[in-house]
Design a protein around this motif. Structure first.
Motif, mmCIF file in Angstrom:
data_model
loop_
_atom_site.group_PDB
_atom_site.id
_atom_site.type_symbol
_atom_site.label_atom_id
_atom_site.label_comp_id
_atom_site.label_asym_id
_atom_site.label_seq_id
_atom_site.Cartn_x
_atom_site.Cartn_y
_atom_site.Cartn_z
ATOM 1 N N ALA A 151 1.318 6.817 -6.362
ATOM 2 C CA ALA A 151 0.190 7.816 -6.862
ATOM 3 C C ALA A 151 0.628 9.270 -6.631
ATOM 4 O O ALA A 151 0.334 10.179 -7.515
ATOM 5 C CB ALA A 151 -0.933 7.463 -5.900
ATOM 6 N N MET B 277 -10.858 -0.515 -9.951
ATOM 7 C CA MET B 277 -9.139 -0.190 -10.278
ATOM 8 C C MET B 277 -8.452 -0.682 -9.109
ATOM 9 O O MET B 277 -7.295 -0.945 -9.241
ATOM 10 C CB MET B 277 -9.130 1.115 -10.972
ATOM 11 N N THR B 278 -8.703 -0.035 -7.670
ATOM 12 C CA THR B 278 -7.936 -0.298 -6.797
ATOM 13 C C THR B 278 -7.600 -1.940 -6.411
ATOM 14 O O THR B 278 -6.883 -2.298 -6.188
ATOM 15 C CB THR B 278 -8.566 0.439 -5.449
ATOM 16 N N ILE B 279 -8.820 -2.482 -6.634
ATOM 17 C CA ILE B 279 -8.703 -3.914 -6.247
ATOM 18 C C ILE B 279 -7.690 -4.473 -7.380
ATOM 19 O O ILE B 279 -6.719 -5.400 -6.730
ATOM 20 C CB ILE B 279 -10.080 -4.918 -6.584
ATOM 21 N N LEU C 202 2.133 1.835 -3.591
ATOM 22 C CA LEU C 202 1.062 2.218 -4.358
ATOM 23 C C LEU C 202 0.908 3.742 -4.231
ATOM 24 O O LEU C 202 0.612 4.459 -5.005
ATOM 25 C CB LEU C 202 -0.108 1.370 -4.366
ATOM 26 N N VAL C 203 0.592 4.132 -3.028
ATOM 27 C CA VAL C 203 0.361 5.540 -2.558
ATOM 28 C C VAL C 203 1.594 6.439 -2.907
ATOM 29 O O VAL C 203 1.143 7.554 -3.401
ATOM 30 C CB VAL C 203 0.126 5.661 -0.942
ATOM 31 N N PHE D 49 -6.664 3.620 -18.063
ATOM 32 C CA PHE D 49 -7.881 3.969 -17.236
ATOM 33 C C PHE D 49 -9.111 4.300 -18.248
ATOM 34 O O PHE D 49 -10.139 3.551 -17.885
ATOM 35 C CB PHE D 49 -7.643 5.291 -16.550
ATOM 36 N N LEU E 266 -11.097 -8.606 1.302
ATOM 37 C CA LEU E 266 -11.416 -8.055 0.024
ATOM 38 C C LEU E 266 -12.687 -8.701 -0.485
ATOM 39 O O LEU E 266 -13.581 -7.904 -1.012
ATOM 40 C CB LEU E 266 -10.296 -8.460 -1.086
ATOM 41 N N LEU F 115 -5.194 -3.330 -8.811
ATOM 42 C CA LEU F 115 -3.752 -2.716 -8.654
ATOM 43 C C LEU F 115 -3.235 -3.233 -7.460
ATOM 44 O O LEU F 115 -1.874 -3.406 -7.211
ATOM 45 C CB LEU F 115 -3.847 -0.959 -8.713
ATOM 46 N N PHE F 116 -4.008 -3.127 -6.466
ATOM 47 C CA PHE F 116 -3.696 -3.744 -5.292
ATOM 48 C C PHE F 116 -3.572 -5.022 -5.307
ATOM 49 O O PHE F 116 -2.156 -5.654 -4.920
ATOM 50 C CB PHE F 116 -4.777 -3.560 -4.205
ATOM 51 N N ILE G 248 0.910 -1.342 -0.138
ATOM 52 C CA ILE G 248 0.084 0.045 -0.001
ATOM 53 C C ILE G 248 0.666 1.326 0.006
ATOM 54 O O ILE G 248 0.679 2.220 -0.788
ATOM 55 C CB ILE G 248 -1.010 -0.109 1.132
ATOM 56 N N PHE H 115 -15.598 2.661 -10.828
ATOM 57 C CA PHE H 115 -14.115 2.460 -11.354
ATOM 58 C C PHE H 115 -13.009 2.633 -10.180
ATOM 59 O O PHE H 115 -12.109 1.712 -10.193
ATOM 60 C CB PHE H 115 -13.929 3.857 -12.210
ATOM 61 N N PRO H 116 -13.155 3.586 -9.280
ATOM 62 C CA PRO H 116 -12.084 3.500 -7.933
ATOM 63 C C PRO H 116 -12.101 2.091 -7.329
ATOM 64 O O PRO H 116 -10.831 1.511 -7.154
ATOM 65 C CB PRO H 116 -12.499 4.596 -7.221
ATOM 66 N N LEU H 117 -13.103 1.881 -6.993
ATOM 67 C CA LEU H 117 -13.174 0.260 -6.365
ATOM 68 C C LEU H 117 -12.489 -0.792 -7.240
ATOM 69 O O LEU H 117 -11.591 -1.535 -6.887
ATOM 70 C CB LEU H 117 -14.606 -0.206 -6.182
#
Lengths: 148, 253
Positions: free
Chosen positions: B47, B94-96, B43-44, B69, B136, B98-99, B40, B90-92
């Motif tokens: 970002a 995409m985050t799943i 990733l942060v 994207f 998750l 990427l994470f 995390i 999209f955020p959810l």
């Protein structure tokens, strides 16, 4: 069930921690990554749309400017030919007037000259008559004096 | 059974659960939790760096990210048949992706599983811990169900599962309800099983031949890590789509 979860090491504290981890990641990425990128994408799309619209408007404007220019040239053509025509007409009129005036003047001069010539002739005649008379009187006097 | 999926000396030890490194005020810090934090944090960090270099005229990296994207968003809009829903989820999704993707691939860094703290591995692939995959899965499950209720309304959504129109509808509804709950298990165990099995397989290969032989297996596991991230994200998307669909009886056929 309990032993199964235990075998996999499932612990509600860890479960909660992982859920919170993911939640934090989701929120941070949302604010830091997705929102700015989406904003950039939207802005660029808007800018491109604006550019296309501007280009269209510019080409329209160009076309209308061409039209206008053609209009103005056509109008100027018409104007010029009117001006030339009127100039020609007035020139012809002027020419006629000048010719007429000259003719009149010539006629008047001729008449004057004739009148003067006639007068001159009459006066010459009168003078010569008087001279003749005077000479004849002189001759007569000479003759008369010789006789005496 | 007190060792991670790494060969030590002359035996293969496989530990099903993440191991506790420290215990701070009753809270167990496990090796997979530590690795989750690292993932995390990475990733942060990426970002933040990426945001600070965002430009109206994109560079190569920005173009690639934008391409990703836009592609994902377009696909989501196509699947959900709604630009608005796609943008909301999209955020959810995409985050799943990427994470899970980064967590799976970071596990191939040297040191993961082999660095020891005392006699427990310091780092463990996050997805090789059921706590992470189950968390998750619960998030995905709650998102799916709450979205269904929010979009269709509580009674319409409940009517998909509890229907008294006919005995067949009733039974189908109950089966669908069970399969919905079953997603918790399938989501969590699919990801856990794939990553954990990969680690065990590589550990076994290293036990037999420590050099070269594990390479193609690791390459395959890199691919599996990517596929599992895609699968988790896509299934979440599809289940959201199914949740927001009108109940069968009211569809026009």
């Amino acid at each position: 069930m309990e032993t199964l979860l235990d075998a996999f090491g499932v612990d509600w504290k860890l479960l909660l921690a992982q859920a919170v981890n993911f939640g934090v990641l989701l929120v941070v990425l949302w604010l830091v990554l997705y929102k700015p990128v989406m904003k950039t994408l939207d802005e660029r799309a808007k800018k491109i749309a604006q550019g296309v619209e501007d280009a269209e408007r510019a080409s329209q404007k160009l076309a209308s400017a061409d039209d206008e220019a053609a209009n103005i040239v056509a109008k100027a053509d018409v104007n010029a030919s009117t001006i030339v025509t009127s100039a020609r007409t007035s020139a012809l009129e002027e020419k006629a007037r000048i010719v007429k005036e000259a003719e009149e003047r010539a006629a008047r001069l001729e008449k004057d000259a004739q009148a003067r010539a006639k007068e001159e002739a009459a006066r010459a005649l009168r003078d010569s008559e008087r001279e003749v008379a005077r000479l004849s009187i002189l001759a007569a006097e000479k003759v008369l004096t010789k006789r005496t | 059974m007190k060792e991670h999926a790494v060969a030590h000396e002359s035996s293969i030890h496989v530990v099903l659960k993440a191991e506790e490194l420290w215990n701070i005020a009753g809270f167990p810090i496990t090796n997979s939790l530590l690795m989750t934090w690292m993932t995390i944090a990475l990733l942060v960090l990426c970002a933040f760096l990426f945001r600070n270099s965002l430009k109206m005229v994109p560079g190569k990296l920005q173009a690639a990210v934008e391409w990703l994207f836009e592609g994902v968003l377009g696909y989501m809009a196509e699947t959900l048949e709604s630009e608005k829903l796609a943008r909301r989820f999209f955020p959810l999704i995409m985050t799943i992706f990427l994470f899970v993707f980064l967590a799976n691939e970071l596990a191939f860094l040297p040191g993961v599983g082999s660095l020891l703290w005392g006699d427990t591995p310091l780092l463990r692939a996050p997805a090789a811990d059921l706590n992470m995959t189950l968390a998750l899965a619960i998030i995905a499950f709650l998102t799916i169900e709450i979205t269904g209720v929010a979009v269709l309304g509580f009674f319409k959504y409940a009517g998909k599962y509890v229907s008294f129109k006919s005995p067949v509808d009733f039974v189908v509804g109950i089966i669908e309800l069970l399969s919905n709950v079953g997603r918790l298990i399938s989501f969590s165990f699919r990801l856990f099983g794939n990553i954990f099995a990969g680690e065990v397989m590589i550990a076994v290969a290293i036990f037999f031949v420590a050099y070269l032989l594990p390479v193609p297996l690791m390459a395959f596991e890199v691919f599996v890590g990517f596929i599992q991230a895609v699968v988790f994200a896509l299934l979440t998307l599809f289940f959201i789509k199914i949740a927001v669909m009108e109940p069968h009886g009211e569809e026009v056929h």
